[in-house]
Design an enzyme around this catalytic site. Structure first.
Site, short mmCIF file in Angstrom:
data_model
loop_
_atom_site.label_atom_id
_atom_site.label_comp_id
_atom_site.label_asym_id
_atom_site.label_seq_id
_atom_site.Cartn_x
_atom_site.Cartn_y
_atom_site.Cartn_z
N ASP A 40 0.82 -1.22 0.00
CA ASP A 40 0.00 0.00 0.00
C ASP A 40 0.85 1.27 0.00
O ASP A 40 2.01 1.25 0.42
CB ASP A 40 -0.83 -0.02 1.29
CG ASP A 40 -2.27 0.38 1.05
OD1 ASP A 40 -2.56 0.95 -0.01
OD2 ASP A 40 -3.09 0.13 1.91
N ASN A 42 1.35 3.44 -2.74
CA ASN A 42 2.03 3.82 -4.00
C ASN A 42 1.57 5.19 -4.49
O ASN A 42 2.39 6.03 -4.87
CB ASN A 42 1.77 2.75 -5.06
CG ASN A 42 2.25 1.38 -4.60
OD1 ASN A 42 3.44 1.08 -4.64
ND2 ASN A 42 1.34 0.56 -4.10
N ARG A 44 0.13 7.62 -2.70
CA ARG A 44 0.55 8.68 -1.75
C ARG A 44 2.04 8.98 -1.88
O ARG A 44 2.49 10.11 -1.74
CB ARG A 44 0.18 8.28 -0.32
CG ARG A 44 -1.25 8.63 0.07
CD ARG A 44 -1.66 7.95 1.34
NE ARG A 44 -1.91 6.52 1.09
CZ ARG A 44 -2.03 5.63 2.07
NH1 ARG A 44 -1.91 5.99 3.33
NH2 ARG A 44 -2.27 4.37 1.77
N TRP A 45 2.83 7.94 -2.13
CA TRP A 45 4.27 8.14 -2.33
C TRP A 45 4.50 9.10 -3.49
O TRP A 45 5.28 10.04 -3.40
CB TRP A 45 4.95 6.79 -2.63
CG TRP A 45 6.42 6.88 -2.91
CD1 TRP A 45 7.43 6.86 -1.99
CD2 TRP A 45 7.04 7.05 -4.19
NE1 TRP A 45 8.64 6.99 -2.62
CE2 TRP A 45 8.44 7.11 -3.97
CE3 TRP A 45 6.55 7.15 -5.50
CZ2 TRP A 45 9.36 7.27 -5.01
CZ3 TRP A 45 7.46 7.30 -6.54
CH2 TRP A 45 8.84 7.36 -6.30
N ARG A 53 0.15 9.41 -9.99
CA ARG A 53 -0.03 8.16 -9.24
C ARG A 53 0.68 6.99 -9.93
O ARG A 53 1.25 6.11 -9.27
CB ARG A 53 -1.52 7.83 -9.09
CG ARG A 53 -2.25 8.73 -8.09
CD ARG A 53 -3.74 8.45 -8.08
NE ARG A 53 -4.02 7.05 -7.75
CZ ARG A 53 -4.05 6.58 -6.50
NH1 ARG A 53 -3.77 7.39 -5.49
NH2 ARG A 53 -4.32 5.32 -6.25
N HIS A 57 3.00 3.52 -8.76
CA HIS A 57 2.82 2.10 -9.11
C HIS A 57 4.08 1.56 -9.77
O HIS A 57 4.52 0.44 -9.49
CB HIS A 57 1.63 1.94 -10.07
CG HIS A 57 0.33 2.39 -9.46
ND1 HIS A 57 -0.02 2.13 -8.16
CD2 HIS A 57 -0.71 3.09 -10.00
CE1 HIS A 57 -1.22 2.64 -7.93
NE2 HIS A 57 -1.65 3.23 -9.02
N SER A 85 -6.84 -5.68 -6.03
CA SER A 85 -8.00 -6.28 -5.33
C SER A 85 -9.26 -6.10 -6.18
O SER A 85 -9.31 -5.26 -7.09
CB SER A 85 -8.22 -5.56 -4.00
OG SER A 85 -8.82 -4.31 -4.23
N TRP A 89 -11.12 -2.12 -9.13
CA TRP A 89 -11.78 -1.79 -10.40
C TRP A 89 -12.46 -0.42 -10.32
O TRP A 89 -12.77 0.20 -11.33
CB TRP A 89 -12.81 -2.86 -10.78
CG TRP A 89 -12.21 -4.20 -11.07
CD1 TRP A 89 -12.34 -5.33 -10.33
CD2 TRP A 89 -11.37 -4.55 -12.18
NE1 TRP A 89 -11.64 -6.37 -10.90
CE2 TRP A 89 -11.03 -5.92 -12.03
CE3 TRP A 89 -10.87 -3.85 -13.28
CZ2 TRP A 89 -10.21 -6.59 -12.94
CZ3 TRP A 89 -10.05 -4.52 -14.19
CH2 TRP A 89 -9.73 -5.87 -14.02
N LEU A 151 11.73 -20.32 -4.26
CA LEU A 151 10.69 -19.43 -3.71
C LEU A 151 9.44 -19.44 -4.59
O LEU A 151 9.55 -19.40 -5.83
CB LEU A 151 11.23 -17.99 -3.65
CG LEU A 151 10.23 -16.90 -3.24
CD1 LEU A 151 10.07 -16.88 -1.73
CD2 LEU A 151 10.64 -15.53 -3.76
N ARG A 214 -5.82 -2.25 8.23
CA ARG A 214 -7.00 -3.04 7.85
C ARG A 214 -6.56 -4.26 7.05
O ARG A 214 -5.43 -4.31 6.54
CB ARG A 214 -7.92 -2.19 6.94
CG ARG A 214 -8.40 -0.89 7.52
CD ARG A 214 -9.40 -0.22 6.57
NE ARG A 214 -8.83 0.03 5.25
CZ ARG A 214 -8.12 1.12 4.94
NH1 ARG A 214 -7.85 2.01 5.88
NH2 ARG A 214 -7.64 1.29 3.73
#
Ligand SMILES: Cc1cc(N2CCCCCC2)n2ncc(-c3ccc(F)cc3)c2n1
Length: 260
Positions: A40, A42, A44-45, A53, A57, A85, A89, A151, A214
């Site tokens: 979470d 991205n 705001r950064w 924005r 990302h 998530s 959308w 991994l 959350r």
């Protein structure tokens, strides 16, 4: 003797602020087998830097590579990353279109190195609504890496936990109605095999960045017994040392709670 000579002087505070790249990384017992991350912050950064924005990302994608290598280095077996998530959308159309191109961009850049490092790529999510080009890129990476034994890099893409659990319940109900299973004999494993995480161990450690506290409809069943570690750091600036801080805290808790 000279080997111990420190070049310059740095303080514990420098280390904590990661001003100094300490080579130290967690070792020994209680390395979490499965780490899940809600990546979470991205947007705001980017906003904090006066960038669009999508720049957040894009830098978030670089953090995916950085943290995948860092997790592999300390022996983590499964790394699940919440990339998109079912609620995403609702974002502006242009942003969603940009996000839907990131899987193939990431894989075109990184699949070779992932293969060299024996990493197995998996996807956990609902293929409906995903553009064909996105699905094709991910499925090709899943196919190419399917026999790798290192991994497991598991991308939660168009994933929603409630939908996942509802679909599992419906499949069990269908079997019960058809008389293929005895309703009273259903145990947790019978339900779990219909979850999208089927075959993976539950996460030992959940990390969420950017100060949000959350779960956001992420792995609600699977996180029942997981340790949670939150940080205010935005995902694009989440470093190896941040990951190792989370793992050290996990190891501390395991030592403390592992006892009586
Ligand atoms: C939608 C989306 C967004 C996305 N972001 C970068 C990371 C921060 C979160 C939002 C943006 N990343 N980063 C890597 C992938 C990806 C997904 C599947 C796959 F097989 C390979 C890579 C990705 N997918």
């Amino acid at each position: 003797w000279l080997g111990k000579l420190r070049i310059g002087v740095f303080t514990e505070k420098d280390i904590q602020q990661h001003q100094v790249k300490t080579e130290e990384f967690p070792t020994g017992d209680n390395i979490p087998e499965h780490i899940a991350i809600i990546m979470d912050g991205n947007g705001r950064w980017a906003k904090a830097r006066g960038l669009p924005r999508i720049a957040g990302h894009h830098n978030g994608m670089k953090a995916v590579k950085r943290i995948t290598k860092a997790a592999d280095r300390i022996g983590v077996k499964v790394l699940t990353l919440y990339a998109f998530s079912t609620e995403n959308w609702k974002r502006p159309k242009a942003e969603v279109e940009f996000l839907m191109k990131l899987p193939q961009e990431f894989l075109s850049l990184e699949l070779g190195e992932l293969m060299e490092n024996n990493v197995q790529v998996k996807m956990m999510g609902n293929r409906d609504l995903l553009p064909d080009h996105t699905i094709a890129a991910v499925e090709e990476a899943v196919r190419q890496t399917q026999h790798n034994t290192g991994l497991i890099l598991n991308f939660a893409l168009n994933y929603g936990s409630r939908l996942e659990m509802l679909d599992a319940a419906k499949q069990l109900a269908r079997q019960a109605v058809a008389g293929q299973i005895d309703l009273d004999a259903i145990e947790e494993p019978d339900f779990e095999k219909y979850l999208l995480s089927n075959g993976l161990p539950d996460p030992d450690l959940l990390i969420r960045t950017s100060g949000e506290l959350r779960l956001s409809n992420f792995m609600l069943w699977q996180l029942a017994y997981s340790e949670f570690w939150f940080t205010d750091v935005y995902w694009p600036e989440f470093s190896e040392q941040h990951l190792y801080d989370a793992v050290r805290e996990y190891q501390r808790r395991a030592r403390r709670y592992g006892g009586l």
